[in-house]
Design an enzyme around this catalytic site. Structure first.
Site, short mmCIF file in Angstrom:
data_model
loop_
_atom_site.label_atom_id
_atom_site.label_comp_id
_atom_site.label_asym_id
_atom_site.label_seq_id
_atom_site.Cartn_x
_atom_site.Cartn_y
_atom_site.Cartn_z
N SER A 192 0.94 -1.45 0.06
CA SER A 192 -0.72 0.01 0.01
C SER A 192 0.96 1.22 0.00
O SER A 192 0.35 2.10 -0.25
CB SER A 192 -0.93 0.05 1.06
OG SER A 192 -0.07 -0.49 2.16
N HIS B 182 -2.17 -2.89 -6.43
CA HIS B 182 -2.30 -2.71 -5.30
C HIS B 182 -4.39 -3.06 -5.17
O HIS B 182 -5.37 -1.74 -5.86
CB HIS B 182 -2.82 -0.87 -4.56
CG HIS B 182 -2.45 -1.14 -3.70
ND1 HIS B 182 -2.96 1.04 -3.40
CD2 HIS B 182 -3.03 -1.43 -2.53
CE1 HIS B 182 -3.13 0.77 -1.97
NE2 HIS B 182 -3.03 0.25 -1.39
N GLU C 165 -5.05 -0.57 -8.33
CA GLU C 165 -4.10 -0.04 -8.56
C GLU C 165 -2.82 -0.22 -8.80
O GLU C 165 -2.62 -1.00 -8.04
CB GLU C 165 -3.33 1.74 -7.75
CG GLU C 165 -3.22 2.96 -6.96
CD GLU C 165 -2.48 3.60 -6.24
OE1 GLU C 165 -2.75 3.23 -5.21
OE2 GLU C 165 -2.76 5.19 -6.38
N ASN D 219 -3.10 6.13 -1.56
CA ASN D 219 -2.72 6.17 0.14
C ASN D 219 -2.78 7.81 0.65
O ASN D 219 -2.59 8.64 1.24
CB ASN D 219 -2.63 5.52 0.23
CG ASN D 219 -3.27 3.98 0.72
OD1 ASN D 219 -3.82 4.12 0.94
ND2 ASN D 219 -2.51 2.99 1.23
N1 3HC Z 1 -17.95 -10.38 -0.20
C1 3HC Z 1 -18.50 -11.15 -0.34
N2 3HC Z 1 -19.38 -9.93 0.44
C2 3HC Z 1 -19.13 -9.26 1.36
C3 3HC Z 1 -17.32 -8.64 1.90
C4 3HC Z 1 -17.04 -9.91 1.04
N3 3HC Z 1 -15.38 -9.48 1.21
N4 3HC Z 1 -17.91 -8.08 2.50
C5 3HC Z 1 -18.88 -7.62 2.60
N5 3HC Z 1 -19.60 -7.83 1.93
C6 3HC Z 1 -21.43 -8.03 1.98
C7 3HC Z 1 -21.55 -7.72 3.03
O1 3HC Z 1 -21.88 -8.78 4.18
C8 3HC Z 1 -22.91 -7.38 3.03
O2 3HC Z 1 -24.14 -8.33 3.03
P1 3HC Z 1 -25.26 -8.64 3.37
O3 3HC Z 1 -26.14 -7.21 2.84
O4 3HC Z 1 -26.04 -10.17 2.63
O5 3HC Z 1 -25.39 -7.61 5.18
C9 3HC Z 1 -22.84 -6.59 2.14
O6 3HC Z 1 -20.94 -6.99 1.40
C10 3HC Z 1 -22.92 -5.40 1.52
O7 3HC Z 1 -21.61 -4.84 3.23
P2 3HC Z 1 -22.92 -3.91 4.16
O8 3HC Z 1 -24.17 -4.22 4.25
O9 3HC Z 1 -22.08 -3.56 5.48
O10 3HC Z 1 -21.88 -2.08 4.03
P3 3HC Z 1 -22.20 -0.90 2.44
O11 3HC Z 1 -23.39 -1.44 1.75
O12 3HC Z 1 -21.39 -0.28 3.23
O13 3HC Z 1 -21.02 -2.12 1.97
C11 3HC Z 1 -18.70 -1.88 1.53
C12 3HC Z 1 -19.17 -2.15 2.61
C13 3HC Z 1 -18.04 -2.35 0.36
C14 3HC Z 1 -16.83 -2.09 2.82
C15 3HC Z 1 -18.43 0.04 1.36
O14 3HC Z 1 -18.56 0.34 2.74
C16 3HC Z 1 -17.78 0.62 1.16
O15 3HC Z 1 -17.22 0.82 0.13
N6 3HC Z 1 -16.41 1.10 2.23
C17 3HC Z 1 -15.28 2.02 1.80
C18 3HC Z 1 -14.42 0.66 1.63
C19 3HC Z 1 -13.05 1.53 0.75
O16 3HC Z 1 -13.00 2.69 1.03
N7 3HC Z 1 -12.58 0.24 0.81
C20 3HC Z 1 -11.14 0.97 0.95
C21 3HC Z 1 -10.03 1.38 1.76
S1 3HC Z 1 -8.21 1.66 1.57
C22 3HC Z 1 -7.19 0.16 0.61
O17 3HC Z 1 -7.47 -0.77 0.68
C23 3HC Z 1 -6.19 0.54 0.53
C24 3HC Z 1 -4.91 0.27 1.65
O18 3HC Z 1 -4.21 0.26 0.73
C25 3HC Z 1 -4.86 0.36 2.53
#
Ligand code: 3HC
Length: 293
Positions: free
Chosen positions: A129, A150, A162, A200
């Site tokens: 990252s 990434h 990325e 990031n």
């Molecule tokens: N596989 C399959 N399904 C999954 C899953 C996975 N890995 N993770 C979550 N789900 C499912 C959940 O279980 C949920 O199912 P349900 O409706 O049956 O309970 C469904 O997806 C939707 O999840 P939620 O209802 O909990 O919540 P959201 O609709 O908000 O979606 C999220 C969850 C996709 C995580 C959303 O909140 C989101 O996009 N958050 C931001 C994530 C983000 O910014 N990621 C980038 C982080 S930075 C990074 O990764 C870089 C690193 O270098 C730091």
């Protein structure tokens, strides 16, 4: 069923080795196998690998229950993944994706070893990252075939990959990885190798600023997160997202930005550092800005 991916001007990839079966590694193995690649998932012991396979089963089960994929597609994905603890399993891989913890020395040692294990054509990708791709590539004799790949967390749901070109990454390597990411259903976008790349460099200072706001008592955690969720249409507020990513990871990235640019605007919030010192790392430890079961 073995699917050979014919990747335009790039090379053909059949087998992908993923090293590191944690949160990112198991997600990468899942999306690669779902795309039809043969996958070998490697980590240090069987318990870690069993946990990773259970996570993949759970995630595929979610996608089946939402009718995004069929049960037989989920079964085929699982069948295409083999696991092991021996890094020499990488000798049959056309692409290795490294997803081990963000410790520079570990990555340099691993890439040196992979360079001696893997055939000449194998591309060595890192899911880092924030560590310099150029630095990692310098541990090998194939810097033209080392690249950043990434993925975003949670890997099965997030569209972006990325792609980061190191100083010597070849155009052919970039083309191959762009097309491999596309065949996993992702949208690859390329950045050059500067601290924090694009994702990031922009995301983490925003999370850090939210932590400064909390530290200074500008607003409650609920107000900070609610303002950014409702006002900017972000799916999660910055404090919840920092917990989700891991506060140690956010701190590490801020330190990389601070060291890399030498600019005080990237200084980590003292509250962030204090929470990491206390072992309050977010979702993975059960406590961060919020508490988790
Ligand atoms: N596989 C399959 N399904 C999954 C899953 C996975 N890995 N993770 C979550 N789900 C499912 C959940 O279980 C949920 O199912 P349900 O409706 O049956 O309970 C469904 O997806 C939707 O999840 P939620 O209802 O909990 O919540 P959201 O609709 O908000 O979606 C999220 C969850 C996709 C995580 C959303 O909140 C989101 O996009 N958050 C931001 C994530 C983000 O910014 N990621 C980038 C982080 S930075 C990074 O990764 C870089 C690193 O270098 C730091």
């Amino acid at each position: 069923m073995i699917v050979e991916h014919l990747l335009g001007e790039g090379m053909n990839i059949k087998t992908i080795a993923v090293i590191g079966a944690g949160q990112m590694g198991n997600g990468i193995a899942q999306v690669a196998s779902s795309a039809g690649f043969q996958v070998v998932l490697i980590d240090m012991n069987d318990a870690l690998l069993e946990k990773a396979m259970a996570t993949i089963q759970f995630s595929l089960g979610k996608l089946v229950s939402k009718e995004k994929i069929s049960q037989s597609e989920a079964d085929d994905s699982i069948a295409r993944i083999s696991t092991g603890t021996d890094r020499s399993l990488c000798q049959n891989a056309d692409l290795v994706v490294e997803a081990i913890p963000e410790v520079l020395e570990w990555k340099l040692d691993l890439f040196k070893e992979l360079d001696s294990i893997c055939p000449d054509h194998t591309i060595l990708a890192t899911n880092t990252s924030s560590i310099s791709i150029t630095k990692i590539a310098g541990a090998t004799r194939r810097p033209d075939r080392v690249i950043g790949m990434h993925f975003m967390n949670p890997v099965p749901l997030m569209k972006l990959v990325e792609i980061i070109n190191g100083e010597e990454t070849s155009a052919e390597t970039n083309a191959t990885i762009v097309q491999a990411a596309e065949s996993m259903g992702k949208v690859p976008l390329t950045s050059e190798d500067f601290p924090g790349f694009i994702s990031n460099r922009i995301l983490c200072p925003m999370l850090n600023e939210a932590i400064f706001c909390l530290q200074e008592g500008v607003a409650t955690r609920e107000a900070i997160d609610g303002i950014m969720k409702l006002g900017m249409n972000h799916p999660m507020g910055p404090l919840a997202l920092a917990d989700y990513i891991g506060l140690d990871t956010v701190l590490h990235i801020m330190d990389v930005l601070y060291d890399g640019f030498g600019d005080s605007k990237y200084r980590a919030a003292p509250l962030l550092r204090r929470m990491v010192d206390a072992g309050l790392l977010g979702k993975k430890t059960g406590r961060g800005f919020y508490t988790y079961n």
